[in-house]
Design an enzyme around this catalytic site. Structure first.
Site, PDB file in Angstrom:
ATOM      1  N   ARG A  80       9.411 -46.761  27.437  1.00 21.85           N
ATOM      2  CA  ARG A  80       9.361 -48.022  28.180  1.00 21.85           C
ATOM      3  C   ARG A  80       8.189 -48.915  27.777  1.00 21.85           C
ATOM      4  NH1 ARG A  80      12.154 -44.364  30.754  1.00 21.85           N
ATOM      5  NH2 ARG A  80      10.440 -43.048  30.070  1.00 21.85           N
ATOM      6  N   THR A  81       6.994 -48.347  27.675  1.00 24.17           N
ATOM      7  CA  THR A  81       5.832 -49.210  27.426  1.00 24.17           C
ATOM      8  C   THR A  81       5.967 -49.880  26.070  1.00 24.17           C
ATOM      9  OG1 THR A  81       4.509 -47.727  28.779  1.00 24.17           O
ATOM     10  CG2 THR A  81       3.309 -49.303  27.424  1.00 24.17           C
ATOM     11  N   LYS A 110      -3.418 -39.368   7.113  1.00 23.16           N
ATOM     12  CA  LYS A 110      -4.303 -39.071   5.974  1.00 23.16           C
ATOM     13  C   LYS A 110      -5.748 -38.931   6.448  1.00 23.16           C
ATOM     14  CE  LYS A 110      -1.496 -42.012   2.952  1.00 23.16           C
ATOM     15  NZ  LYS A 110      -1.511 -43.290   2.238  1.00 23.16           N
ATOM     16  N   ARG A 131      -1.796 -47.004  22.591  1.00 23.70           N
ATOM     17  CA  ARG A 131      -1.684 -45.796  23.421  1.00 23.70           C
ATOM     18  C   ARG A 131      -2.270 -44.639  22.637  1.00 23.70           C
ATOM     19  NH1 ARG A 131       3.442 -43.732  26.731  1.00 23.70           N
ATOM     20  NH2 ARG A 131       2.627 -45.390  28.054  1.00 23.70           N
ATOM     21  N   HIS A 159      -3.708 -46.610  32.875  1.00 22.06           N
ATOM     22  CA  HIS A 159      -2.512 -47.247  32.304  1.00 22.06           C
ATOM     23  C   HIS A 159      -2.377 -48.599  33.021  1.00 22.06           C
ATOM     24  CE1 HIS A 159       1.224 -47.898  30.447  1.00 22.06           C
ATOM     25  NE2 HIS A 159       1.838 -46.748  30.680  1.00 22.06           N
TER      26      HIS A 159
HETATM   27  N1  ASP Z   1       5.246 -43.153  31.408  1.00 22.22           N
HETATM   28  C1  ASP Z   1       4.093 -42.810  32.214  1.00 22.22           C
HETATM   29  C2  ASP Z   1       2.851 -42.673  31.348  1.00 22.22           C
HETATM   30  O1  ASP Z   1       2.892 -42.966  30.174  1.00 22.22           O
HETATM   31  C3  ASP Z   1       4.324 -41.657  33.105  1.00 22.22           C
HETATM   32  C4  ASP Z   1       4.667 -40.353  32.444  1.00 22.22           C
HETATM   33  O2  ASP Z   1       4.618 -40.202  31.224  1.00 22.22           O
HETATM   34  O3  ASP Z   1       4.959 -39.420  33.194  1.00 22.22           O
HETATM   35  O4  ASP Z   1       1.814 -42.294  31.867  1.00 22.22           O
END
Ligand code: ASP
Length: 332
Positions: A80-81, A110, A131, A159
């Site tokens: 999703r993100t 590398k 991320r 987050h």
């Molecule tokens: N998508 C959320 C996160 O990246 C929650 C999860 O992974 O459980 O933190």
């Protein structure tokens, strides 16, 4: 980092957007923590989010970020993100460098350092979404970067953009935030979404309930902060104790990947499940949320319950990120 970063100069833009000083306080800034958002900034982002939603409903997209490029650098899995940041940028007419599926195919494999990867990507892009599994990684990246860096999850830390979309969803579903009783359930210890949403909710007149097994309780420092701020807060092991009064039930996954000892994960993985029987005890206007992915903690039968907001929450993520990208890039 509290100074304004480098923003692109576009020559084909006739309006004054690039030269105006927008009072959103986000233009050219890194977005590393929810602590950067006071209620005014949140109101600003949510107002813009509603406009983005309306614009997408009317015409699907626009050219607001034409000529801008987003680098999406994900060292941890994401659906999703990453997808919503990419969709957000594309609906605003911008371009994307997606390094989301296989950092192993980039020079990271590398042995390239995070600062070097960031310094490379900023040669091609105007904003970087990162991320990474380590707490503090986005801060390190922001220190290396001359373009704004947006934290898309740093290990068990924060987050912030998820918390923005979570708070927006609460507002959108229930019409207010003040006065609500919010219960969070599941992995409160490692759940970065819980940490960030808690920090945003601290700014409102809410009461909070935390439901988890002993092993996954909310970190003590965060709990103490809530208590110091005089927020009514309670912890329990039992969803039944909070379900009747909750306006929001925010459910989270027990995150297998955060456990160093697999037997500990096995002990808590089936701690709870939200079923129609549980929901029968809830208010008729309650909102059921989840940052997703779910791995069994919400019965899919509930997807058709009007209170189940998690897929609307997913969509809101795109609109919120459109608003945020426009603000950070000074195209408010
Ligand atoms: N998508 C959320 C996160 O990246 C929650 C999860 O992974 O459980 O933190």
């Amino acid at each position: 980092m509290d100074y304004v970063k480098t923003l692109p100069r576009l020559f084909d833009i006739e309006d004054t957007a690039m030269t105006e000083t927008h009072n959103n306080g986000l233009t050219g800034r890194d977005v590393l923590s929810v602590d950067q958002f006071d209620r005014d900034k949140l109101a600003y982002i949510f107002q813009r989010t509603y406009e983005m939603r309306e614009m997408v409903a009317q015409v699907g997209g626009c050219d607001l970020l034409k000529g801008h490029v987003l680098a999406c650098l994900f060292y941890e899995p994401s659906t999703r993100t990453s997808a919503s940041f990419i969709a957000a940028m594309e609906r605003l007419g911008g371009g994307v460098i997606p390094i989301t599926q296989g950092v192993q195919f980039s020079s990271v494999s590398k042995g390239e350092s995070l600062p070097d990867t960031i310094r490379t990507l900023e040669q091609y892009s105007d904003v970087i979404v990162l991320r990474h599994p380590e707490i503090g990684s986005s801060k390190m990246a922001a220190e290396a970067a001359i373009v704004p860096v947006i934290n898309a999850g740093d290990g068990t830390g924060e987050h912030p953009t998820q918390a923005l979309l979570d708070l927006f969803t609460i507002l959108d579903e229930l019409g207010r935030i003040d006065g609500l009783k919010v219960a969070m359930v599941g992995d409160l210890r490692f759940g970065r979404t819980v940490h960030s949403l808690t920090r945003l909710l601290m700014q409102y007149d809410v009461s909070l309930r935390y439901v988890s097994p002993e092993l996954l309780r909310l970190p003590m420092a965060l709990m103490n902060e809530l208590i110091d701020r005089g927020i009514p807060v309670r912890e329990t092991h039992d969803v039944a104790e909070v379900i009747e009064n909750a306006d929001v039930l925010y459910v989270t996954r027990v995150q297998k990947e955060r456990f160093s000892d697999p037997t500990q994960y096995d002990e808590v993985k089936d701690f709870f499940r939200i079923t129609p029987e549980v929901m029968a005890q809830a208010k008729s206007k309650m909102t059921l949320m989840h940052p997703l992915p779910r791995v069994g903690e919400i019965d899919p039968v509930l997807d058709s319950d009007p209170r189940a907001a998690y897929f609307r929450q997913v969509k809101n993520g795109m609109f919120v990120r459109m608003a945020l990208l426009a603000a950070v890039l000074g195209r408010a």
